[in-house]
Motif scaffolding. Structure first.
Motif: not given
Length: 129
Positions: A46, A49, A109, A111-115
């Motif tokens: 992704d 990021e 990972c 994290d909310d900002w990542c897929s």
């Protein structure tokens, strides 16, 4: 970004020049090459990021790659035929549990900002056909 690892910094990776990269049919592991009997597999991360790709050899992490080395043949047009179904299954078996960035370090990972969290083995296999 606790999972981030340094990129290769332009240092050539040990993939011999002229290796034929196969299109795998997987959006997560889009390219693979057979080098001296071992599978060299690129995971598409992704980006931005995480590094653009992560290189694995037979399912073992080798390096994070932000810039594909210039001596690799163009990956967008893989230079070898698309993998056969048994070859693709072999690749996916080698990469079990390694879909999310950081899984190779034991800290996938989330994290909310990542897929990354959608990259389960079942989703990857379904998506690869």
């Amino acid at each position: 970004m606790t999972n981030e690892r340094a990129g290769t910094g332009g240092i050539p990776l040990p993939v011999p020049p002229g290796v034929g990269w196969h299109a795998t049919g997987s959006g997560v592991y889009p390219h693979a090459a057979r080098v001296e009997g071992r599978w060299w597999i690129l995971r598409l991360n992704d980006f931005p990021e995480h590094p653009l790709h992560t290189l694995f050899v037979d399912g073992r992490h080798v390096a994070d790659v932000d810039d594909v080395p210039s001596d690799w043949q163009r990956l967008e047009k893989a230079s070898a035929p698309v993998l056969t179904e048994p070859e693709r299954a072999e690749i996916l078996d080698l990469m079990v549990g390694l879909g999310p960035y950081g899984a190779e370090y034991g800290t996938p990972c989330t994290d909310d900002w990542c897929s990354c969290e959608v990259l389960t083995d079942a989703w990857i296999r379904e998506q690869a056909g």
